[in-house]
Design an enzyme around this catalytic site. Sequence first.
Site, PDB file in Angstrom:
ATOM      1  N   ARG A   1      -9.685  -0.593  23.193  1.00  0.00           N
ATOM      2  CA  ARG A   1      -8.228  -0.480  23.176  1.00  0.00           C
ATOM      3  C   ARG A   1      -7.782   0.973  23.264  1.00  0.00           C
ATOM      4  O   ARG A   1      -6.611   1.274  23.459  1.00  0.00           O
ATOM      5  CB  ARG A   1      -7.655  -1.153  21.923  1.00  0.00           C
ATOM      6  CG  ARG A   1      -7.597  -0.298  20.665  1.00  0.00           C
ATOM      7  CD  ARG A   1      -7.480  -1.139  19.411  1.00  0.00           C
ATOM      8  NE  ARG A   1      -6.126  -1.397  18.965  1.00  0.00           N
ATOM      9  CZ  ARG A   1      -5.440  -0.645  18.086  1.00  0.00           C
ATOM     10  NH1 ARG A   1      -5.966   0.449  17.597  1.00  0.00           N
ATOM     11  NH2 ARG A   1      -4.220  -0.988  17.704  1.00  0.00           N
TER      12      ARG A   1
ATOM     13  N   GLU B   1     -17.888   1.187  18.318  1.00  0.00           N
ATOM     14  CA  GLU B   1     -17.267   2.308  17.603  1.00  0.00           C
ATOM     15  C   GLU B   1     -17.814   2.439  16.191  1.00  0.00           C
ATOM     16  O   GLU B   1     -17.748   3.498  15.596  1.00  0.00           O
ATOM     17  CB  GLU B   1     -15.749   2.126  17.550  1.00  0.00           C
ATOM     18  CG  GLU B   1     -15.345   0.854  16.834  1.00  0.00           C
ATOM     19  CD  GLU B   1     -13.878   0.779  16.451  1.00  0.00           C
ATOM     20  OE1 GLU B   1     -13.164   1.785  16.581  1.00  0.00           O
ATOM     21  OE2 GLU B   1     -13.458  -0.299  16.014  1.00  0.00           O
TER      22      GLU B   1
ATOM     23  N   ASP C   1      -8.663   5.669   9.113  1.00  0.00           N
ATOM     24  CA  ASP C   1      -7.622   4.673   8.892  1.00  0.00           C
ATOM     25  C   ASP C   1      -8.269   3.297   8.991  1.00  0.00           C
ATOM     26  O   ASP C   1      -8.643   2.889  10.069  1.00  0.00           O
ATOM     27  CB  ASP C   1      -6.458   4.828   9.871  1.00  0.00           C
ATOM     28  CG  ASP C   1      -6.900   5.232  11.291  1.00  0.00           C
ATOM     29  OD1 ASP C   1      -8.016   5.773  11.473  1.00  0.00           O
ATOM     30  OD2 ASP C   1      -6.125   4.989  12.219  1.00  0.00           O
TER      31      ASP C   1
ATOM     32  N   ASP D   1     -12.391  12.273  18.219  1.00  0.00           N
ATOM     33  CA  ASP D   1     -13.450  11.631  19.011  1.00  0.00           C
ATOM     34  C   ASP D   1     -14.047  12.601  20.025  1.00  0.00           C
ATOM     35  O   ASP D   1     -15.248  12.611  20.288  1.00  0.00           O
ATOM     36  CB  ASP D   1     -12.897  10.440  19.803  1.00  0.00           C
ATOM     37  CG  ASP D   1     -12.423   9.310  18.915  1.00  0.00           C
ATOM     38  OD1 ASP D   1     -11.419   9.508  18.186  1.00  0.00           O
ATOM     39  OD2 ASP D   1     -13.047   8.236  18.935  1.00  0.00           O
TER      40      ASP D   1
ATOM     41  N   ARG E   1       4.270   2.793  11.947  1.00  0.00           N
ATOM     42  CA  ARG E   1       3.605   3.353  13.130  1.00  0.00           C
ATOM     43  C   ARG E   1       3.925   2.440  14.318  1.00  0.00           C
ATOM     44  O   ARG E   1       3.664   1.230  14.246  1.00  0.00           O
ATOM     45  CB  ARG E   1       2.083   3.400  12.911  1.00  0.00           C
ATOM     46  CG  ARG E   1       1.610   4.455  11.918  1.00  0.00           C
ATOM     47  CD  ARG E   1       0.162   4.231  11.547  1.00  0.00           C
ATOM     48  NE  ARG E   1      -0.011   2.915  10.955  1.00  0.00           N
ATOM     49  CZ  ARG E   1      -1.139   2.204  10.975  1.00  0.00           C
ATOM     50  NH1 ARG E   1      -2.223   2.689  11.551  1.00  0.00           N
ATOM     51  NH2 ARG E   1      -1.198   1.015  10.417  1.00  0.00           N
ATOM     52  N   PRO E   2       4.461   2.982  15.406  1.00  0.00           N
ATOM     53  CA  PRO E   2       4.876   2.130  16.522  1.00  0.00           C
ATOM     54  C   PRO E   2       3.759   1.218  17.040  1.00  0.00           C
ATOM     55  O   PRO E   2       4.011   0.067  17.386  1.00  0.00           O
ATOM     56  CB  PRO E   2       5.287   3.147  17.592  1.00  0.00           C
ATOM     57  CG  PRO E   2       5.729   4.345  16.810  1.00  0.00           C
ATOM     58  CD  PRO E   2       4.822   4.398  15.616  1.00  0.00           C
TER      59      PRO E   2
END
Length: 577
Positions: free
Chosen positions: A168, A511, A321, A176, A286-287
């Site tokens: 995503r 990840e 997060d 990163d 957060r949008p």
Amino acid sequence: MQGRNGILQLVLLLGLELGLEGALPPPCDSQIYCSGELLRRVQMAKLYRDDKHFVDMPLNTTPDQVLKDFSTLLSSSGGYISRDLLKSFVMEHFNDPGQEMETWIPEDWRDSPKFLQNILDPKLRAWAKDLHNLWKKLGRKMKLEVGRQPDRYSLLYAAQPFIVPGGRFIEFYYWDSFWVIQGLLLSEMPQTVKGMLQNFLDIVERYGHIPNGGRVYYLQRSQPPLLTLMMDRYLAYTNDTDFLRASLGTLHRELEFWRHNRSVNISHKGASYTLNRYHVPYGGPRPESYSKDQELAELLPEDARESLWAELKAGAESGWDFSSRWFVGSNYLLDIKTSQVVPVDLNAFLCQAEGLLAAFYATLGNTSMAQVYEDARARRKAAMEALLWNETLGAWFDFNLESRQQNHAFYPTNLSPLWAGCFSDPAVVIKNVKYLEDNKILTYKHGIPTSLQISGQQWDFPNAWAPLQDLVVKGLAESNSRQAQEMAFQLAQNWIRTNFAVYQKNKVMYEKYDINMDSGEPGGGGEYEVQEGFGWTNGVALKFLNQYGDRLTSGSGSTMFGTSCLLLALLLLGLLC
Ligand SMILES: *[C@@H]1O[C@H](CO)[C@@H](O)[C@H](O)[C@H]1NC(C)=O
Ligand SMILES: *[C@@H]1O[C@H](CO)[C@@H](O)[C@H](O)[C@H]1NC(C)=O
Ligand SMILES: *[C@@H]1O[C@H](CO)[C@@H](O)[C@H](O)[C@H]1NC(C)=O
Ligand SMILES: *[C@@H]1O[C@H](CO)[C@@H](O)[C@H](O)[C@H]1NC(C)=O
Ligand SMILES: *[C@@H]1O[C@H](CO)[C@@H](O)[C@H](O)[C@H]1NC(C)=O
């Protein structure tokens, strides 16, 4: 008098409503991608499975037109817009995400970088080659139209092509990139690295800091500050002093953002120290995770919501997060108070950056600025020793500003000053080794866990992340202690086996990994599905494969070795008897 009181009251009310002292105007004023009624309606209607989908959609007309049409729709429907109507409005005014970029095969990608030859285990060598090939899948280039009509995109324009994490995460991400860049240098791709650095430098010139990732809705927050460290790794490979000369002022500017916007003064036993923390002084969900943030906040009284959102954003800024590391007094996300934590890793990163800037300025003959950064580093080291170091436990710990105490829970970041070379006494390394033993970290055979806490968050047990392996391994490996060096190898071996075994099974790099399983599995928990790709995992795997290529085994080999040893021993025993 009356008027002035009125204004004062209004300001006070606004301040109270935000729950934030001295709230600043948000760095993103887009009424589509960052705040506003359209964003709220679309995200709360959950038109898409992941809230990130909507805020990644480009507009097919001007933002003014979209907002005008939306306001017409609102008034014509008397404020009630059905889900179907909302969906067709979005379909009419937006395009699908992802089309503003194209896959890009890095021009400096080549078939057989040298480091592959140093990997002895043939299975690991073949796998390393696969990882090297993956850069061709993760390369992206923006279409020129993003630069020409930036207000139709949430994407922040970057002139140079770059490597994305994957899944995503289809834009660039700040921290990163540090591990991606190290992998790229092993793959002998300094041109690609230079382009990525140039993008970050351009962004600092444009915005004064580097956002979490390459989207306008990330502008309110940054991520762990590693730009100067990236430059250092690039310079070690190229000696590109001209590029350094052209960039140095911008590197300084980025560190000024951290000094100015993210520092905190702490008085302790009569002395005064300054360290850094993650802190985002903006409210609102957060949008890209709007509905989750909104629903979480609804569990709290209205006047506590803005500060919850600010703490969630600070948690995202930390890169962790989310994690119980930021929670106060419980295992629940609602108790997040990121800004009250002075994190070890953030200060270790900045300490190394200050040392590097001092060296860069000295190289280019600017002795006064070199001194400024020498002093900054010395002050930070003293503060870290006074507040974060614990002699009894043999490691550094996050310092909580409210309780005024260290948090003694285990996190790999507790050793990050060793990684960063940010300590004075070489004897710390032996204490660090003992700290890892005391916490039984070597008993986790598939990787170093993120924490020992199970919270359901993705930066907690049982997940393990590539950058956190590096934060422990590199410091131990570069120390002068044999025991620490051996431990570093063992930890690298564990991690490589996990990555390799899961890759053999699924042909995918993840990840994060779940280290509680038999052979390691893709990780879980948190806000979204585990992602494939994956930039920093590949970078760290390549690093370990390069460093220990003569000793690492893929797993099966060593088991066979173990079995044959046992057989041999039994045989010998038989002969003797
Ligand atoms: C870079 O320059 C230094 C000092 O001039 C030299 O020792 C080093 O070998 C050079 N490295 C490369 C990669 O050219
Ligand atoms: C940093 O602080 C300055 C002034 O205090 C402010 O103008 C700027 O918007 C802040 N930057 C961010 C990203 O919050
Ligand atoms: C910390 O103290 C210094 C010196 O008194 C002051 O200039 C600075 O603004 C303070 N920083 C913060 C974040 O309060
Ligand atoms: C050193 O850098 C500072 C900050 O960029 C600049 O103001 C100063 O003129 C420089 N000094 C020298 C000797 O180049
Ligand atoms: C270090 O840890 C010990 C053991 O938990 C504790 O008693 C001591 O107060 C800690 N020291 C600091 C400086 O926090």
